[in-house]
Design a protein around this motif. Structure first.
Motif, PDB file in Angstrom:
ATOM      1  N   SER A 407       4.872   0.227 -25.876  1.00 40.48           N
ATOM      2  CA  SER A 407       5.657   1.050 -24.973  1.00 40.48           C
ATOM      3  C   SER A 407       5.280   0.713 -23.544  1.00 40.48           C
ATOM      4  CB  SER A 407       5.389   2.542 -25.239  1.00 40.48           C
ATOM      5  OG  SER A 407       4.019   2.830 -25.014  1.00 40.48           O
ATOM      6  N   ASN A 408       6.099   1.157 -22.626  1.00 42.03           N
ATOM      7  CA  ASN A 408       5.719   1.014 -21.220  1.00 42.03           C
ATOM      8  C   ASN A 408       6.487   2.007 -20.373  1.00 42.03           C
ATOM      9  OD1 ASN A 408       8.164  -0.456 -21.479  1.00 42.03           O
ATOM     10  ND2 ASN A 408       7.710  -1.602 -19.641  1.00 42.03           N
ATOM     11  N   GLY A 409       5.837   2.438 -19.311  1.00 40.86           N
ATOM     12  CA  GLY A 409       6.443   3.359 -18.359  1.00 40.86           C
ATOM     13  C   GLY A 409       6.603   2.683 -17.015  1.00 40.86           C
ATOM     14  N   ALA A 410       7.049   3.450 -16.032  1.00 34.82           N
ATOM     15  CA  ALA A 410       7.223   2.898 -14.691  1.00 34.82           C
ATOM     16  C   ALA A 410       7.213   4.038 -13.693  1.00 34.82           C
ATOM     17  CB  ALA A 410       8.531   2.111 -14.586  1.00 34.82           C
ATOM     18  N   SER A 411       6.918   3.710 -12.444  1.00 38.05           N
ATOM     19  CA  SER A 411       6.915   4.711 -11.383  1.00 38.05           C
ATOM     20  C   SER A 411       7.475   4.108 -10.106  1.00 38.05           C
ATOM     21  CB  SER A 411       5.493   5.230 -11.142  1.00 38.05           C
ATOM     22  OG  SER A 411       4.653   4.174 -10.682  1.00 38.05           O
ATOM     23  N   LEU A 412       8.017   4.987  -9.267  1.00 42.49           N
ATOM     24  CA  LEU A 412       8.515   4.608  -7.948  1.00 42.49           C
ATOM     25  C   LEU A 412       7.847   5.512  -6.924  1.00 42.49           C
ATOM     26  CD1 LEU A 412      10.505   3.238  -5.935  1.00 42.49           C
ATOM     27  CD2 LEU A 412      12.151   5.030  -6.528  1.00 42.49           C
ATOM     28  N   SER A 413       7.142   4.927  -5.981  1.00 38.42           N
ATOM     29  CA  SER A 413       6.540   5.708  -4.902  1.00 38.42           C
ATOM     30  C   SER A 413       7.334   5.466  -3.623  1.00 38.42           C
ATOM     31  CB  SER A 413       5.076   5.322  -4.704  1.00 38.42           C
ATOM     32  OG  SER A 413       4.936   3.946  -4.420  1.00 38.42           O
ATOM     33  N   HIS A 414       7.610   6.552  -2.887  1.00 40.49           N
ATOM     34  CA  HIS A 414       8.404   6.413  -1.662  1.00 40.49           C
ATOM     35  C   HIS A 414       7.915   7.406  -0.620  1.00 40.49           C
ATOM     36  CE1 HIS A 414      10.835  10.141  -2.169  1.00 40.49           C
ATOM     37  NE2 HIS A 414      10.523   9.943  -3.432  1.00 40.49           N
ATOM     38  N   SER A 415       8.110   7.073   0.640  1.00 44.24           N
ATOM     39  CA  SER A 415       7.674   7.918   1.742  1.00 44.24           C
ATOM     40  C   SER A 415       8.470   9.213   1.764  1.00 44.24           C
ATOM     41  CB  SER A 415       7.847   7.186   3.070  1.00 44.24           C
ATOM     42  OG  SER A 415       7.004   6.055   3.143  1.00 44.24           O
ATOM     43  N   THR A 416       7.844  10.266   2.308  1.00 45.37           N
ATOM     44  CA  THR A 416       8.504  11.569   2.366  1.00 45.37           C
ATOM     45  C   THR A 416       8.493  12.193   3.755  1.00 45.37           C
ATOM     46  OG1 THR A 416       6.438  12.685   1.750  1.00 45.37           O
ATOM     47  CG2 THR A 416       7.938  12.084  -0.042  1.00 45.37           C
ATOM     48  N   ASP A 417       7.677  11.679   4.664  1.00 44.48           N
ATOM     49  CA  ASP A 417       7.522  12.321   5.973  1.00 44.48           C
ATOM     50  C   ASP A 417       7.921  11.355   7.081  1.00 44.48           C
ATOM     51  OD1 ASP A 417       6.881  13.783   8.166  1.00 44.48           O
ATOM     52  OD2 ASP A 417       4.819  14.241   7.564  1.00 44.48           O
ATOM     53  N   PRO A 418       9.078  11.546   7.718  1.00 43.00           N
ATOM     54  CA  PRO A 418       9.541  10.585   8.726  1.00 43.00           C
ATOM     55  C   PRO A 418       8.658  10.520   9.965  1.00 43.00           C
ATOM     56  CG  PRO A 418      10.950  12.528   8.689  1.00 43.00           C
ATOM     57  CD  PRO A 418      10.049  12.629   7.504  1.00 43.00           C
ATOM     58  N   LYS A 419       7.953  11.576  10.262  1.00 47.35           N
ATOM     59  CA  LYS A 419       7.149  11.586  11.491  1.00 47.35           C
ATOM     60  C   LYS A 419       5.790  10.917  11.315  1.00 47.35           C
ATOM     61  CE  LYS A 419       5.114  16.207  10.827  1.00 47.35           C
ATOM     62  NZ  LYS A 419       5.693  16.439   9.491  1.00 47.35           N
ATOM     63  N   CYS A 420       5.401  10.623  10.090  1.00 48.39           N
ATOM     64  CA  CYS A 420       4.085  10.044   9.833  1.00 48.39           C
ATOM     65  C   CYS A 420       4.090   8.545  10.092  1.00 48.39           C
ATOM     66  CB  CYS A 420       3.651  10.320   8.399  1.00 48.39           C
ATOM     67  SG  CYS A 420       1.955   9.819   8.054  1.00 48.39           S
ATOM     68  N   ASP A 421       3.110   8.080  10.847  1.00 45.52           N
ATOM     69  CA  ASP A 421       3.007   6.668  11.199  1.00 45.52           C
ATOM     70  C   ASP A 421       1.670   6.140  10.700  1.00 45.52           C
ATOM     71  OD1 ASP A 421       2.967   4.169  12.255  1.00 45.52           O
ATOM     72  OD2 ASP A 421       3.430   4.769  14.314  1.00 45.52           O
ATOM     73  N   PRO A 422       1.677   5.298   9.655  1.00 48.77           N
ATOM     74  CA  PRO A 422       0.412   4.807   9.095  1.00 48.77           C
ATOM     75  C   PRO A 422      -0.345   3.869  10.030  1.00 48.77           C
ATOM     76  CG  PRO A 422       2.259   3.681   8.078  1.00 48.77           C
ATOM     77  CD  PRO A 422       2.836   4.762   8.945  1.00 48.77           C
ATOM     78  N   SER A 423       0.333   3.408  11.103  1.00 45.72           N
ATOM     79  CA  SER A 423      -0.360   2.526  12.052  1.00 45.72           C
ATOM     80  C   SER A 423      -1.339   3.298  12.934  1.00 45.72           C
ATOM     81  CB  SER A 423       0.654   1.788  12.927  1.00 45.72           C
ATOM     82  OG  SER A 423       1.372   2.689  13.762  1.00 45.72           O
ATOM     83  N   VAL A 424      -1.194   4.623  12.951  1.00 41.00           N
ATOM     84  CA  VAL A 424      -2.137   5.463  13.699  1.00 41.00           C
ATOM     85  C   VAL A 424      -3.459   5.495  12.944  1.00 41.00           C
ATOM     86  CG1 VAL A 424      -2.599   7.778  14.586  1.00 41.00           C
ATOM     87  CG2 VAL A 424      -0.278   6.852  14.653  1.00 41.00           C
ATOM     88  N   PRO A 425      -4.577   5.240  13.637  1.00 43.96           N
ATOM     89  CA  PRO A 425      -5.880   5.214  12.947  1.00 43.96           C
ATOM     90  C   PRO A 425      -6.153   6.484  12.153  1.00 43.96           C
ATOM     91  CG  PRO A 425      -6.093   4.379  15.190  1.00 43.96           C
ATOM     92  CD  PRO A 425      -4.690   4.911  15.066  1.00 43.96           C
ATOM     93  N   ASN A 426      -6.755   6.296  10.985  1.00 41.15           N
ATOM     94  CA  ASN A 426      -7.173   7.392  10.107  1.00 41.15           C
ATOM     95  C   ASN A 426      -5.989   8.242   9.629  1.00 41.15           C
ATOM     96  OD1 ASN A 426      -9.960   6.693  10.503  1.00 41.15           O
ATOM     97  ND2 ASN A 426      -9.891   7.788  12.466  1.00 41.15           N
ATOM     98  N   THR A 427      -4.807   7.611   9.521  1.00 33.48           N
ATOM     99  CA  THR A 427      -3.615   8.330   9.059  1.00 33.48           C
ATOM    100  C   THR A 427      -3.193   7.829   7.686  1.00 33.48           C
ATOM    101  OG1 THR A 427      -2.819   8.668  11.312  1.00 33.48           O
ATOM    102  CG2 THR A 427      -1.204   8.877   9.535  1.00 33.48           C
ATOM    103  N   THR A 428      -3.065   8.738   6.750  1.00 35.67           N
ATOM    104  CA  THR A 428      -2.532   8.421   5.422  1.00 35.67           C
ATOM    105  C   THR A 428      -1.241   9.196   5.244  1.00 35.67           C
ATOM    106  OG1 THR A 428      -4.752   8.093   4.508  1.00 35.67           O
ATOM    107  CG2 THR A 428      -2.953   8.476   2.944  1.00 35.67           C
ATOM    108  N   CYS A 429      -0.149   8.489   5.106  1.00 32.73           N
ATOM    109  CA  CYS A 429       1.159   9.145   5.007  1.00 32.73           C
ATOM    110  C   CYS A 429       1.435   9.582   3.573  1.00 32.73           C
ATOM    111  CB  CYS A 429       2.257   8.212   5.491  1.00 32.73           C
ATOM    112  SG  CYS A 429       2.160   7.848   7.263  1.00 32.73           S
ATOM    113  N   PRO A 430       2.025  10.767   3.403  1.00 33.28           N
ATOM    114  CA  PRO A 430       2.309  11.261   2.047  1.00 33.28           C
ATOM    115  C   PRO A 430       3.420  10.453   1.385  1.00 33.28           C
ATOM    116  CG  PRO A 430       3.283  12.716   3.676  1.00 33.28           C
ATOM    117  CD  PRO A 430       2.462  11.725   4.443  1.00 33.28           C
ATOM    118  N   VAL A 431       3.318  10.313   0.082  1.00 33.96           N
ATOM    119  CA  VAL A 431       4.362   9.659  -0.704  1.00 33.96           C
ATOM    120  C   VAL A 431       4.655  10.525  -1.917  1.00 33.96           C
ATOM    121  CG1 VAL A 431       3.785   7.305   0.013  1.00 33.96           C
ATOM    122  CG2 VAL A 431       2.710   8.276  -2.025  1.00 33.96           C
ATOM    123  N   ASP A 432       5.867  10.405  -2.420  1.00 35.18           N
ATOM    124  CA  ASP A 432       6.254  11.052  -3.662  1.00 35.18           C
ATOM    125  C   ASP A 432       6.305   9.987  -4.744  1.00 35.18           C
ATOM    126  OD1 ASP A 432       7.389  12.986  -5.502  1.00 35.18           O
ATOM    127  OD2 ASP A 432       9.295  11.963  -5.182  1.00 35.18           O
TER     128      ASP A 432
END
Length: 638
Positions: A407-432
């Motif tokens: 058997s096998n499963g699968a997942s899709l991760s995608h961004s959820t917060d438009p204001k979050c910028d991962p280029s900002v130091p120490n920033t982890t943007c939320p994903v669903d």
């Protein structure tokens, strides 16, 4: 009357419509605004009774989202029609927009507006009349309000249509990135979307009338799967006249768009993700390739500083990934097409440089996972990844025989917060993360029983082979003997990959219900040729008239995600008629006879037996004639 410099005729405040939720634009059809006649002055109310409603369909995924409304513009002057009846009654002919008395907001709007660039690459500038009224400038240059002065009357219609990009969208995006504006939202009025009998709405009440920025301030980690926070939107309240606070003006004369002030109509843009297996791949045998598809839609990435979009396929140990991953025959191919029903062709297959292929190790079982990552390309190649188009990732995996019913499963991760910028130091943007149900490849058991035709007594010592129809070599099996090596149970699965294999299948010699049987586990659907190659030794039978026949295994009802799926077996009779034509519960009964005279008297065997009898009679008759002739010849000599 003369229209004032800052008066916008027949349109008023338009929303940006540039949101994740496909917000409907106001005034998108106002190209004819200059043709309407001026109305009469409208005395604006000073009471804080305005409302703003974010409205979506019933069961919308924005249910539970919390919104904040920040006022950035004022209504300084309005004009209404003189008609008291007919289509033009109670409508606006114009509306003058000013900037709120807040230096932080004034500077932020000025900076956002002047950061925009025109077609020649030049930055926008505030016109002299709008130095102290940047929100008025936005109305003049981006919302398309008709004026009587020499100001440019541009209407940014691209921000009002999917995928909601354009100058107005860029302006609102710039405002959301402004930390001073972001801080202002902390004290702004809020409303939470709730469901009623007909719709899902978030309604702000008791507001000063004017132009607002609305921001989705829900916790991105708590929103429903497949959704994301909306992009900030710009929207105006209805226009409230003094003395009639309960009957605001929400429509403009000559506006055919159907939109109105005070309401933002929202269209759900929920992501879906599916994993499917081609119909011909739902039952596989060892070394067979299964054809898989991961399918979703291009999300709305407008307004996001960065958009993560990554698919991961998680196969069990019974599957082997193609090597290399982009193998021409079995490797990953990605198609982007207008409709899900469109065929996958070379024309809609996208270049491999528009995604990243790789593998990663599953943290729980240590197995390799397939990764298809669009994060660095999706938002930057909207010419290929058009909003709402279908993304179909096609690839094969081989069933390696190391596991029963892999058997096998699968997942899709995608961004959820438009204001979050991962280029900002120490920033982890939320994903669903959207997980699909595990897909199973179903295999089935085939069972044979060898019996004596005369009394159905189980036979031992007999041997069989089974070959895929059309193949030349018999299938090799591993003897499955958890309790006894003579139990007649075989499987195509070899968990270690080192077990001894055989194509010669011995019936069970155990003195129990399994006596005379062969059980073949983990068999895929299809047609097989079964041949008895050795006659029974108990009792001893001569190796003549051993049956050779075909069976077809068919998958029963059940989906790819069901744990147990039934099968049925149909029999194509052998020439001797020694195999039962039906296989109840998948059991195929093969009979043997000790002599030709015990063959069935019907079908091919009956014909053969009749021929044998005729030949025997003919031989007997021929012998009699010869003897008679010899006797007559002897008499003549005497």
């Amino acid at each position: 009357m003369e229209v004032r410099t800052s008066l916008r005729k027949a349109l008023g405040v338009a929303i940006s419509a540039a949101t994740l939720l496909a917000l409907m634009p106001l005034g998108a059809s106002m190209a004819n605004a200059a043709t309407v006649s001026d109305g009469t002055d409208l005395q604006l109310s000073t009471a804080d009774k305005a409302t703003l409603t974010v409205k979506a369909e019933k069961n919308s995924y924005i249910k539970g989202h919390k919104f904040a409304a920040l006022r950035i513009g004022t209504y300084d002057y309005a004009a209404k029609t003189t008609a008291t009846t007919g289509d033009d009654a109670h409508k606006l002919t114009g509306l003058s927009v000013g900037t709120v008395k807040d230096d932080t907001i004034k500077q932020a709007v000025t900076d956002a507006y002047t950061s925009l660039k025109d077609g020649a690459g030049q930055n926008y500038k505030l016109e002299a009349a709008y130095t102290d009224n940047p929100v008025g400038q936005v109305a003049a240059s981006l919302l398309g309000f008709k004026t009587t002065d020499s100001l440019t009357n541009n209407k940014d219609e691209s921000s009002s249509k999917a995928p909601y990009t354009g100058q107005l969208r860029d302006l609102v995006t710039a405002l959301q990135k402004n930390s001073a504006i972001d801080a202002k939202f902390a004290a702004a009025p809020t409303a939470t979307a709730a469901e009623n009998e007909t719709a899902t709405t978030a309604t702000f009440e008791g507001l000063p009338q004017g132009l607002y920025l609305i921001k989705d301030i829900a916790d991105a980690s708590q929103i429903p799967a497949g959704s994301q926070l909306s992009i900030p939107m710009m929207v105006g309240t209805g226009v409230y006249e003094a003395g009639s606070d309960d009957n605001p003006y929400v429509k403009f004369v000559a506006d055919e768009s159907g939109t109105q002030l005070g309401t933002v109509n929202v269209k759900d843009d929920e992501l879906t993700f599916t994993k499917t297996l081609d119909p011909n791949s739902t039952s596989l045998g060892k070394n067979d390739w299964g054809k898989f598809h991961l399918t979703t839609k291009v999300p709305l990435t407008t307004g996001f500083a960065h958009y993560e979009f990554k698919m991961v396929d998680t196969p069990s140990k019974g599957f082997t990934l193609p090597n290399p991953l982009d193998d021409q025959t079995h490797g990953v191919k990605v198609y982007v097409k207008a409709k899900a029903s469109d065929a996958n062709t070379d024309a809609n297959k996208i270049s491999a440089d528009l995604y990243t292929l790789g593998t990663q190790t599953n943290s729980s079982n240590g197995l390799k996972e397939l990764v298809i990552d669009f994060s660095n390309t999706l938002a930057n190649h909207t010419d290929t990844f058009k909003y709402g188009y279908t993304i179909d990732v096609a690839y094969d995996m081989m069933m390696n025989g190391l596991e029963s019913q892999p058997s096998n499963g699968a997942s899709l991760s995608h961004s959820t917060d438009p204001k979050c910028d991962p280029s900002v130091p120490n920033t982890t943007c939320p994903v669903d993360v959207i997980n699909v149900p595990v897909v199973k490849v179903h295999t089935f058991a085939i069972k044979l029983k060898n019996v004596l035709r005369s009394n159905d007594a189980a036979l031992t010592g007999s041997q069989f082979t089974i070959t895929k129809d059309g193949a030349t070599d018999p299938i090799e099996f591993v003897k499955h003997s958890p309790t006894d090596p003579n139990n007649g149970v075989y499987t195509t699965t070899d968990p270690t990959g080192t077990a001894q294999k055989t194509s010669t299948l011995d019936v069970s010699s155990l003195a129990d219900d399994t006596k005379g049987t062969i059980t073949l586990n983990d068999m895929p659907t299809g047609t097989y040729v079964i041949q008895q190659t050795h006659a029974a030794t108990s009792p001893t039978l001569r190796g003549v008239m051993l049956p050779k026949f075909k069976i077809t295994v068919t998958k029963g009802d059940g989906s790819l995600t069901d744990e147990n799926v039934t099968s049925s077996v149909s029999v194509i009779q052998d020439a001797w008629g020694l195999v039962n034509s039906t296989a109840p519960a998948g059991l195929v009964t093969v009979t043997n006879v000790p002599s030709v005279v015990q063959l069935p008297l019907t079908g091919g065997a009956g014909i053969i037996l009749a021929v044998i009898v005729i030949l025997a009679i003919a031989a007997l008759f021929g012998g009699t004639v010869v003897l008679k002739r010899r006797h007559e010849a002897t008499r003549r000599r005497v």
